[in-house]
Motif scaffolding. Structure first.
Motif, mmCIF file in Angstrom:
data_model
loop_
_atom_site.group_PDB
_atom_site.id
_atom_site.type_symbol
_atom_site.label_atom_id
_atom_site.label_comp_id
_atom_site.label_asym_id
_atom_site.label_seq_id
_atom_site.Cartn_x
_atom_site.Cartn_y
_atom_site.Cartn_z
ATOM 1 N N UNK A 169 0.869 -1.184 0.000
ATOM 2 C CA UNK A 169 0.000 0.000 0.000
ATOM 3 C C UNK A 169 0.906 1.234 0.000
ATOM 4 N N UNK A 170 0.743 2.057 -1.015
ATOM 5 C CA UNK A 170 1.571 3.257 -1.184
ATOM 6 C C UNK A 170 0.659 4.479 -1.045
ATOM 7 N N UNK A 171 1.043 5.393 -0.165
ATOM 8 C CA UNK A 171 0.240 6.600 0.051
ATOM 9 C C UNK A 171 1.025 7.821 -0.415
ATOM 10 N N UNK A 172 0.416 8.590 -1.284
ATOM 11 C CA UNK A 172 0.978 9.890 -1.675
ATOM 12 C C UNK A 172 0.250 10.944 -0.856
ATOM 13 N N UNK A 173 0.987 11.608 0.038
ATOM 14 C CA UNK A 173 0.335 12.603 0.884
ATOM 15 C C UNK A 173 0.846 14.004 0.586
ATOM 16 N N UNK A 216 -5.923 7.965 -12.285
ATOM 17 C CA UNK A 216 -6.826 6.833 -12.562
ATOM 18 C C UNK A 216 -6.410 5.595 -11.756
ATOM 19 N N UNK A 217 -7.358 4.950 -11.105
ATOM 20 C CA UNK A 217 -7.081 3.720 -10.359
ATOM 21 C C UNK A 217 -6.708 3.967 -8.906
ATOM 22 N N UNK A 218 -6.405 5.206 -8.538
ATOM 23 C CA UNK A 218 -6.015 5.498 -7.152
ATOM 24 C C UNK A 218 -7.253 5.776 -6.303
ATOM 25 N N UNK A 219 -7.140 5.470 -5.000
ATOM 26 C CA UNK A 219 -8.161 5.887 -4.042
ATOM 27 C C UNK A 219 -7.775 7.281 -3.567
ATOM 28 N N UNK A 220 -8.728 8.203 -3.537
ATOM 29 C CA UNK A 220 -8.411 9.591 -3.171
ATOM 30 C C UNK A 220 -9.248 9.991 -1.965
ATOM 31 N N UNK A 221 -8.592 10.553 -0.946
ATOM 32 C CA UNK A 221 -9.306 10.954 0.273
ATOM 33 C C UNK A 221 -8.711 12.237 0.840
ATOM 34 N N UNK A 222 -9.568 13.010 1.516
ATOM 35 C CA UNK A 222 -9.093 14.204 2.217
ATOM 36 C C UNK A 222 -8.691 13.876 3.660
ATOM 37 N N UNK A 223 -8.872 12.615 4.061
ATOM 38 C CA UNK A 223 -8.593 12.204 5.441
ATOM 39 C C UNK A 223 -7.202 11.556 5.502
ATOM 40 N N UNK A 224 -6.206 12.336 5.888
ATOM 41 C CA UNK A 224 -4.823 11.841 5.877
ATOM 42 C C UNK A 224 -4.655 10.666 6.829
ATOM 43 N N UNK A 225 -5.242 10.759 8.021
ATOM 44 C CA UNK A 225 -5.044 9.699 9.021
ATOM 45 C C UNK A 225 -5.646 8.379 8.546
ATOM 46 N N UNK A 226 -6.799 8.462 7.894
ATOM 47 C CA UNK A 226 -7.430 7.267 7.321
ATOM 48 C C UNK A 226 -6.533 6.667 6.228
ATOM 49 N N UNK A 227 -5.977 7.544 5.396
ATOM 50 C CA UNK A 227 -5.118 7.086 4.291
ATOM 51 C C UNK A 227 -3.886 6.353 4.823
ATOM 52 N N UNK A 228 -3.346 6.827 5.933
ATOM 53 C CA UNK A 228 -2.085 6.281 6.443
ATOM 54 C C UNK A 228 -2.238 4.880 7.060
ATOM 55 N N UNK A 229 -3.478 4.473 7.347
ATOM 56 C CA UNK A 229 -3.705 3.154 7.983
ATOM 57 C C UNK A 229 -3.106 2.045 7.132
ATOM 58 N N UNK A 234 4.979 5.873 2.441
ATOM 59 C CA UNK A 234 4.309 7.171 2.411
ATOM 60 C C UNK A 234 5.205 8.137 1.643
ATOM 61 N N UNK A 235 4.701 8.606 0.518
ATOM 62 C CA UNK A 235 5.439 9.542 -0.340
ATOM 63 C C UNK A 235 4.927 10.940 -0.031
ATOM 64 N N UNK A 236 5.816 11.787 0.439
ATOM 65 C CA UNK A 236 5.429 13.118 0.911
ATOM 66 C C UNK A 236 5.776 14.150 -0.160
ATOM 67 N N UNK A 262 2.334 8.404 11.809
ATOM 68 C CA UNK A 262 2.757 7.159 11.145
ATOM 69 C C UNK A 262 2.463 5.911 11.968
ATOM 70 N N UNK A 263 2.066 6.108 13.222
ATOM 71 C CA UNK A 263 1.783 4.933 14.062
ATOM 72 C C UNK A 263 0.658 4.072 13.498
ATOM 73 N N UNK A 264 -0.215 4.701 12.704
ATOM 74 C CA UNK A 264 -1.321 3.941 12.089
ATOM 75 C C UNK A 264 -0.847 3.115 10.896
ATOM 76 N N UNK A 265 0.359 3.376 10.434
ATOM 77 C CA UNK A 265 0.849 2.703 9.215
ATOM 78 C C UNK A 265 1.429 1.331 9.558
ATOM 79 N N UNK A 266 1.833 0.609 8.499
ATOM 80 C CA UNK A 266 2.483 -0.690 8.673
ATOM 81 C C UNK A 266 3.998 -0.463 8.716
#
Ligand code: CP
Length: 316
Positions: A169-173, A216-229, A234-236, A262-266
């Motif tokens: 799981x890759x997150x672009x924040x 295209x194909x990405x999940x997009x959210x305004x909730x950073x903490x949810x995304x980081x789960x 995490x690409x900043x 980042x504690x919510x991340x793997x």
């Protein structure tokens, strides 16, 4: 490939990644390939990593390299067709690119967007004219909308750090910044990740939506903490608004990444293309900590560029 301006120029992404990883282990194996070949690197904007890593990549392949900071050392460039050049511009891109193409076998060019007119920037007018007038293969060293050498290095870094069986799981924040920054790195990263074996989540404040063609194909959210789960990477990156083009919006909130978030991340590894504004975009604790991949990414810039140059040289 003939030119390298986006992931769409790559015939087989997996082969290119494997080639780059092989070159990292054997950087001088193809030293003969660039003999009597010249790479020209043209910069209209500043650079540390792109300039040095691409130069090193070409040298590893036995090429000669010429570097020109065209914005400071060249004649002021005109790009408009039919321009009456009685103002400040001195040389038209038609002649400038054609002349550079006579001196070089491959050209690289860096040209950032002006962030004033979205249609103009997203037409990639300067890059396209440069390609059409220079008549040799062109590598984008970061254009108005993309940074493909960076994205390839990012994909190498993720590939090296991920077990073969795993789909990470890759997150672009989005991150804060002190000034308006182009969307190129974020656009490009999203575009390359959409072609890779990863699950991409993009998180940003409202108003910072990227152009749909890249996400295209990405999940997009305004909730950073949810995304980081459960994120593995995490690409900043900061970017300015695409809709309200080139703007920084006030009151984006608390978006700087911290170890607490980042504690919510793997146990996520953290990435950034550099240069980074410490304690604005990313905290010292992360950049100086064990989970930062920023220097590995920068190192991989050499092998990304080398794989691209090798691929083009083999077709000359
Ligand atoms: N990441 C990157 O492209 O760095 P430079 O702007 O220093 O080349």
């Amino acid at each position: 490939m003939m030119h390298f301006t986006s992931v769409h120029d790559v015939t087989n992404l997996d082969t290119l990644v494997q080639d780059a990883l092989h070159l990292k282990q054997h950087p001088y194996q193809y030293k003969h390939l660039g003999e009597n070949r010249t790479l020209g690197l043209i910069f209209l904007n500043p650079s540390l990593r792109t300039r040095l890593s691409t130069q090193k990549a070409a040298t590893n392949l036995g090429m000669n390299v010429m570097v020109m900071n065209l914005d400071k050392e060249g004649w002021a460039l005109e790009t408009q067709d039919g321009a009456i050049m009685n103002g400040t511009t001195v040389e038209h891109i038609k002649e400038a690119a054609a002349v550079m193409g006579q001196y070089c076998d491959i050209l690289g060019i860096r040209s950032f967007p002006k962030l004033q007119n979205r249609q103009e920037d997203y037409s990639e007018d300067l890059l396209q004219k440069f390609i059409s007038y220079c008549k040799v293969p062109v590598i984008s060293l970061e254009s108005a909308t993309r940074h493909p050498l960076q994205s390839l290095a990012d994909l190498l870094t993720i590939t090296e750090n991920t077990p073969a069986w795993k789909r990470p799981k890759v997150v672009l924040t989005w991150a804060p910044h002190v000034k308006a920054i182009p969307q190129c790195v974020a656009n490009s990263f999203a575009e390359w990740m959409s072609q890779a074996a990863v699950d991409l989540v993009i998180t940003h404040p409202a108003g910072f939506e990227l152009a749909e063609e890249f996400t295209k194909g990405a999940t997009i959210t305004h909730n950073q903490q949810e995304a980081l789960k459960n994120a593995d990477y995490v690409y900043v990156k900061n970017w300015s608004a695409y809709q309200d083009y080139g703007k920084m919006l006030p009151d984006a909130g608390e978006w700087m990444l911290t170890n607490e978030k980042l504690q919510a991340s793997n146990k996520a590894k953290v990435m950034h293309c550099l240069p980074v504004r410490r304690n604005v975009e990313l905290s010292d604790e992360i950049l100086d900590g064990p989970d930062s991949l920023v220097l590995e990414q920068a190192n991989n810039r050499t092998y990304a560029a080398q794989a691209v140059l090798k691929n083009i040289l083999e077709q000359l």
